[in-house]
Structure formats: C-alpha cells, structure tokens
Design a protein around this motif. Structure first.
Motif, PDB file in Angstrom:
ATOM      1  N   VAL A   4      59.291  -4.587 -31.394  1.00  0.00           N
ATOM      2  CA  VAL A   4      59.522  -5.977 -31.013  1.00  0.00           C
ATOM      3  C   VAL A   4      60.303  -6.654 -32.134  1.00  0.00           C
ATOM      4  CG1 VAL A   4      58.426  -8.160 -30.350  1.00  0.00           C
ATOM      5  CG2 VAL A   4      57.359  -5.974 -29.720  1.00  0.00           C
ATOM      6  N   MET A   5      61.448  -7.215 -31.784  1.00  0.00           N
ATOM      7  CA  MET A   5      62.276  -7.902 -32.780  1.00  0.00           C
ATOM      8  C   MET A   5      61.861  -9.371 -32.876  1.00  0.00           C
ATOM      9  SD  MET A   5      64.192  -5.381 -33.757  1.00  0.00           S
ATOM     10  CE  MET A   5      65.392  -6.223 -34.814  1.00  0.00           C
ATOM     11  N   GLU A  13      71.185  -6.717 -36.633  1.00  0.00           N
ATOM     12  CA  GLU A  13      69.860  -6.180 -36.961  1.00  0.00           C
ATOM     13  C   GLU A  13      69.310  -5.326 -35.816  1.00  0.00           C
ATOM     14  OE1 GLU A  13      68.443  -9.779 -40.008  1.00  0.00           O
ATOM     15  OE2 GLU A  13      67.836  -9.838 -37.914  1.00  0.00           O
ATOM     16  N   ILE A  14      69.540  -5.812 -34.597  1.00  0.00           N
ATOM     17  CA  ILE A  14      69.072  -5.060 -33.413  1.00  0.00           C
ATOM     18  C   ILE A  14      69.787  -3.711 -33.344  1.00  0.00           C
ATOM     19  CG2 ILE A  14      69.092  -5.051 -30.876  1.00  0.00           C
ATOM     20  CD1 ILE A  14      68.806  -8.211 -31.149  1.00  0.00           C
ATOM     21  N   ARG A  32      66.051  -7.133 -23.211  1.00  0.00           N
ATOM     22  CA  ARG A  32      65.925  -8.528 -23.614  1.00  0.00           C
ATOM     23  C   ARG A  32      65.040  -9.230 -22.600  1.00  0.00           C
ATOM     24  NH1 ARG A  32      67.362 -11.805 -27.415  1.00  0.00           N
ATOM     25  NH2 ARG A  32      67.834 -13.967 -26.862  1.00  0.00           N
ATOM     26  N   GLU A  33      63.925  -9.792 -23.037  1.00  0.00           N
ATOM     27  CA  GLU A  33      63.054 -10.526 -22.136  1.00  0.00           C
ATOM     28  C   GLU A  33      62.782 -11.879 -22.773  1.00  0.00           C
ATOM     29  OE1 GLU A  33      59.317  -8.378 -22.518  1.00  0.00           O
ATOM     30  OE2 GLU A  33      60.347  -6.549 -21.845  1.00  0.00           O
ATOM     31  N   ASP A  34      62.859 -12.913 -21.980  1.00  0.00           N
ATOM     32  CA  ASP A  34      62.750 -14.287 -22.475  1.00  0.00           C
ATOM     33  C   ASP A  34      63.722 -14.457 -23.643  1.00  0.00           C
ATOM     34  OD1 ASP A  34      60.840 -14.779 -20.558  1.00  0.00           O
ATOM     35  OD2 ASP A  34      59.206 -14.121 -21.857  1.00  0.00           O
ATOM     36  N   LYS A  35      63.179 -14.765 -24.800  1.00  0.00           N
ATOM     37  CA  LYS A  35      64.113 -14.987 -25.920  1.00  0.00           C
ATOM     38  C   LYS A  35      64.004 -13.868 -26.932  1.00  0.00           C
ATOM     39  CE  LYS A  35      64.334 -19.987 -25.425  1.00  0.00           C
ATOM     40  NZ  LYS A  35      63.216 -20.430 -24.585  1.00  0.00           N
ATOM     41  N   ARG A  36      63.253 -12.821 -26.575  1.00  0.00           N
ATOM     42  CA  ARG A  36      63.036 -11.760 -27.541  1.00  0.00           C
ATOM     43  C   ARG A  36      63.661 -10.453 -27.104  1.00  0.00           C
ATOM     44  NH1 ARG A  36      57.159 -11.524 -30.136  1.00  0.00           N
ATOM     45  NH2 ARG A  36      56.649 -10.771 -28.076  1.00  0.00           N
ATOM     46  N   THR A  37      64.061  -9.696 -28.092  1.00  0.00           N
ATOM     47  CA  THR A  37      64.595  -8.374 -27.811  1.00  0.00           C
ATOM     48  C   THR A  37      63.553  -7.340 -28.224  1.00  0.00           C
ATOM     49  OG1 THR A  37      66.858  -9.100 -28.143  1.00  0.00           O
ATOM     50  CG2 THR A  37      66.435  -6.754 -28.389  1.00  0.00           C
ATOM     51  N   THR A  38      63.366  -6.356 -27.347  1.00  0.00           N
ATOM     52  CA  THR A  38      62.515  -5.240 -27.720  1.00  0.00           C
ATOM     53  C   THR A  38      63.349  -3.966 -27.607  1.00  0.00           C
ATOM     54  OG1 THR A  38      61.712  -4.851 -25.481  1.00  0.00           O
ATOM     55  CG2 THR A  38      60.435  -6.387 -26.830  1.00  0.00           C
ATOM     56  N   ILE A  39      63.007  -3.002 -28.408  1.00  0.00           N
ATOM     57  CA  ILE A  39      63.736  -1.734 -28.387  1.00  0.00           C
ATOM     58  C   ILE A  39      62.736  -0.620 -28.138  1.00  0.00           C
ATOM     59  CG2 ILE A  39      65.340  -0.236 -29.627  1.00  0.00           C
ATOM     60  CD1 ILE A  39      65.960  -2.678 -31.432  1.00  0.00           C
ATOM     61  N   ALA A  78      64.165  -3.101 -16.251  1.00  0.00           N
ATOM     62  CA  ALA A  78      63.540  -4.060 -15.339  1.00  0.00           C
ATOM     63  C   ALA A  78      64.233  -4.103 -13.979  1.00  0.00           C
ATOM     64  CB  ALA A  78      63.530  -5.441 -15.977  1.00  0.00           C
ATOM     65  N   GLN A  79      65.550  -3.907 -13.972  1.00  0.00           N
ATOM     66  CA  GLN A  79      66.297  -4.025 -12.710  1.00  0.00           C
ATOM     67  C   GLN A  79      66.079  -2.798 -11.819  1.00  0.00           C
ATOM     68  OE1 GLN A  79      67.884  -6.774 -11.664  1.00  0.00           O
ATOM     69  NE2 GLN A  79      66.951  -7.579 -13.536  1.00  0.00           N
ATOM     70  N   PRO A  80      65.911  -3.020 -10.507  1.00  0.00           N
ATOM     71  CA  PRO A  80      65.727  -1.857  -9.628  1.00  0.00           C
ATOM     72  C   PRO A  80      66.967  -0.960  -9.591  1.00  0.00           C
ATOM     73  CG  PRO A  80      65.879  -3.901  -8.339  1.00  0.00           C
ATOM     74  CD  PRO A  80      65.838  -4.294  -9.782  1.00  0.00           C
ATOM     75  N   THR A  81      66.741   0.315  -9.509  1.00  0.00           N
ATOM     76  CA  THR A  81      67.841   1.279  -9.387  1.00  0.00           C
ATOM     77  C   THR A  81      68.228   1.435  -7.928  1.00  0.00           C
ATOM     78  OG1 THR A  81      67.367   2.536 -11.383  1.00  0.00           O
ATOM     79  CG2 THR A  81      68.364   3.761  -9.582  1.00  0.00           C
ATOM     80  N   THR A  82      69.512   1.452  -7.677  1.00  0.00           N
ATOM     81  CA  THR A  82      70.010   1.720  -6.338  1.00  0.00           C
ATOM     82  C   THR A  82      70.678   3.091  -6.370  1.00  0.00           C
ATOM     83  OG1 THR A  82      70.394  -0.627  -5.997  1.00  0.00           O
ATOM     84  CG2 THR A  82      71.518   0.863  -4.507  1.00  0.00           C
ATOM     85  N   VAL A  83      70.209   3.971  -5.499  1.00  0.00           N
ATOM     86  CA  VAL A  83      70.797   5.307  -5.421  1.00  0.00           C
ATOM     87  C   VAL A  83      71.892   5.278  -4.352  1.00  0.00           C
ATOM     88  CG1 VAL A  83      70.351   7.714  -4.780  1.00  0.00           C
ATOM     89  CG2 VAL A  83      68.731   6.469  -6.235  1.00  0.00           C
TER      90      VAL A  83
END
Ligand SMILES: [Mn+2]
Length: 337
Positions: A4-5, A13-14, A32-39, A78-83
């Motif tokens: 969590v950054m 930095e990310i 990226r969720e809300d205002k935070r970046t997670t890796i 988070a986004q659904p995958t479309t095949v």
C-alpha cells in the motif's frame, strides 16, 4: 502480498516499488483505488524482501492478501474481462449462448444442429470431438475427424465453435479447427493441460470440476492466466452431492460469488448441471437471473438417438422456446440478447 502506497506517493516512487518487486522475482500489478495506489506482487511472495520494500520512499505498509488467485481475482483487476471470439464477446452486456450436441457424431448431425441453434438465437456452437467418458466402453468421440467436421461447420454457418481438449498434444490441431478450447470438469486439475492452453491465445472455457471448490476452480484459471492467456471463461456445471434426482447439484450461488471474486466471465451449463431435459429451462432462467454472462446448452436434432447425453439434450424447438423465455429475464437484470 499487496504494497500500500502513501496517498502522497509520486509516480516515480510507485514505479520504483513496482520495479523492485520485479527484481525480487514477482510480477507487479499496480491498482489505483480512491486516492491510493496499491501494488500487488504475484508469484512467490516468499521471495520478497519485505524490510527492503518497507524502506522505499512512498511505501506505507505491506498487506498479506487472502486471495491466492492473483491474476484471476478482482483484487488487482477490478474491471470485468471480456473474452472476444470474432464478433462475439463474452462478459459484456450481451448474453452469450453456446448450444449444440454433447458429441460430434457426423457432419450431417453437426450441420443440422448448427443451423437449427443459429436460427434459434445461439451465438456459438458446442460439440465434443474428444469425449472423456466415465466408461471406456461408451462412445469416445470422433477425434481428429470430429475436429475437421467442426471446422467445416463453423465455416458454413459462421458460428464460433467451442470443443473440449483432453490432451496437451492436441493444442496445435485444435487452435486451427475450433475457436474456444473447453477444459472439461474431469480435467479441471490437469495442470499440464491447463499450462498447455495457457501458452496459446485461443479463449479457454474452463469447467468447474465435479468435486472442486470455487477456490480450486479459480486456482485452475490461475494456471492458464499465469502462462499468458488472459482469455478464460469460467463455467459452473454442477457439483456432486448426495442428491440422486439430478445428475449434479447446480451451485447457483457460484455465479454471483465467482463474479465477486473474479473479473473473468462466468457461464452456466444447466444440461450437465441437472442431467434432466425438463430442468434445463428453469435453471437456465435462474442462472441468467443470478448474473451469468452466458449459457452452455446441449441441443440435439434427435435427442433420443444421441450417442451421448441425449436425456439432457433439448430439441431445437425447445431450445428456441427457451431463448424466447430468457429474453424478459435478461431484460430485468440489464442484459441484452
Ligand atoms: Mn455432455
């Protein structure tokens, strides 16, 4: 493992944390969720030097994530995958309905069924050339000859074809003759096969094993995704329980659960899920109501003379009636047909 950054972390930095994760032998997935970046760090988290990562500028904390399916899970995607298969997309707003016989029996049977399901509204054709059967004395499929039939029928009708692969050696022949490689329930944990279909870019339809948990299903998807093939469709087809009136017990809750846990499209097979022709329609309706992205339905021009699974196959007329009844249900849950 998820890094969590801090909200103030800079792009540089990310990028540095992501690069460090990669040098430690894991794959970095920036979200990226809300205002935070997670890796997210996928791969072997034991290889990560946590103290080193924690000391990097911009890092706030390191979280151990519960979900072991890094690539199949929603956590870092988070986004659904479309095949996509030609013009057909699976996992978008439109429902995708696969219909066809259990097994390829002859070119006439396959062509007649394909034309019938196409006019009934199917978007893709199913049909097995290789049939892993419970009994070695049951019809095992036409094999390579069946693949040639599928290739000719898809050219004649324009319907994309899904067919089961049972052996890694068949990958090269199958990617030339079919559009979607199906991994059957019995092979869901055949890891060599999963890796083999992961090394091509042809979409894979992965069926849940009859004694597998949802986590095991997602870990099997992970095997395919980890090899580089992102085009995976999950399929609920019933699990084995103590109930004997149905061939399997279709786990309807698997549909919304898989959609929550994973970004991959989820389809339902009410034919194998129930094993009974008269249950296919109500369970198909329930699956769409529960949020399924599509259906896999066995249809045979003459179910009573089918070489395999005739008892659970619909006639083309009943299939067409089912498609009509699906329309209002799809409408209610915001899906198009
Ligand atoms: Mn079947």
């Amino acid at each position: 493992v998820r890094i969590v950054m801090r909200p103030t972390a800079t792009v540089r930095e990310i990028a540095r944390v992501a690069a460090t994760i990669e040098t430690m032998g894991c794959q970095a997935h920036i979200a990226r969720e809300d205002k935070r970046t997670t890796i997210g760090a996928a791969g072997s988290p034991q290889q990560l030097d946590r103290d080193h990562l924690l000391a990097l500028p911009g890092v706030q904390e390191i979280l151990d994530t519960r979900m072991p399916f890094k690539l199949a899970g929603r956590e870092f995607h988070a986004q659904p995958t479309t095949v996509r298969v030609g013009d057909l997309s699976i996992g978008g707003d439109a429902l995708a309905v696969f219909a066809g016989p259990c097994a390829v029996e002859s070119e006439d049977q396959m062509l007649a069924t394909a034309q019938a399901v196409k006019s009934g509204g199917a978007h893709a054709l199913r049909g097995g050339a290789f049939k892993p059967r419970t009994s070695p004395y049951s019809f095992q499929g036409l094999g390579r000859e069946g693949l040639q039939i599928l290739d000719r029928v898809r050219r004649a009708t324009g319907l994309p074809v899904a067919s089961e692969i049972t052996h890694p050696e068949d990958v090269s022949a199958m990617v030339e003759t079919v559009d979607i490689l199906q991994i059957g329930a019995r092979n869901m944990q055949n890891y060599a096969l999963l890796q083999a279909v992961g090394r091509v870019q042809t979409p894979v339809l992965l069926k849940r094993g009859m004694m597998s948990t949802l986590e095991e299903l997602l870990m099997s998807a992970e095997y395919i995704l980890a090899q580089g093939n992102s085009q995976v469709i999950l399929c609920e087809r019933g699990i084995r329980t103590f109930e004997t009136y149905t061939r399997n017990t279709l786990d309807i809750s698997a549909v919304p659960l898989l959609k929550q846990l994973s970004h991959l499209p989820v389809i339902v097979d009410p034919s194998h899920g129930t094993g009974r022709r008269e249950l296919v329609e109500p369970i198909a309706l329930a699956a769409v109501a529960a949020g399924a992205d599509g259906l896999l339905i066995e249809v045979h021009v003459d179910p009573d003379s089918a070489l395999s699974d005739g008892h659970q196959s619909l006639t083309p007329a009943r299939f067409e009636a089912l498609m009509e009844r699906l329309r209002p249900v799809a409408d209610v849950v915001g899906r198009t047909m």
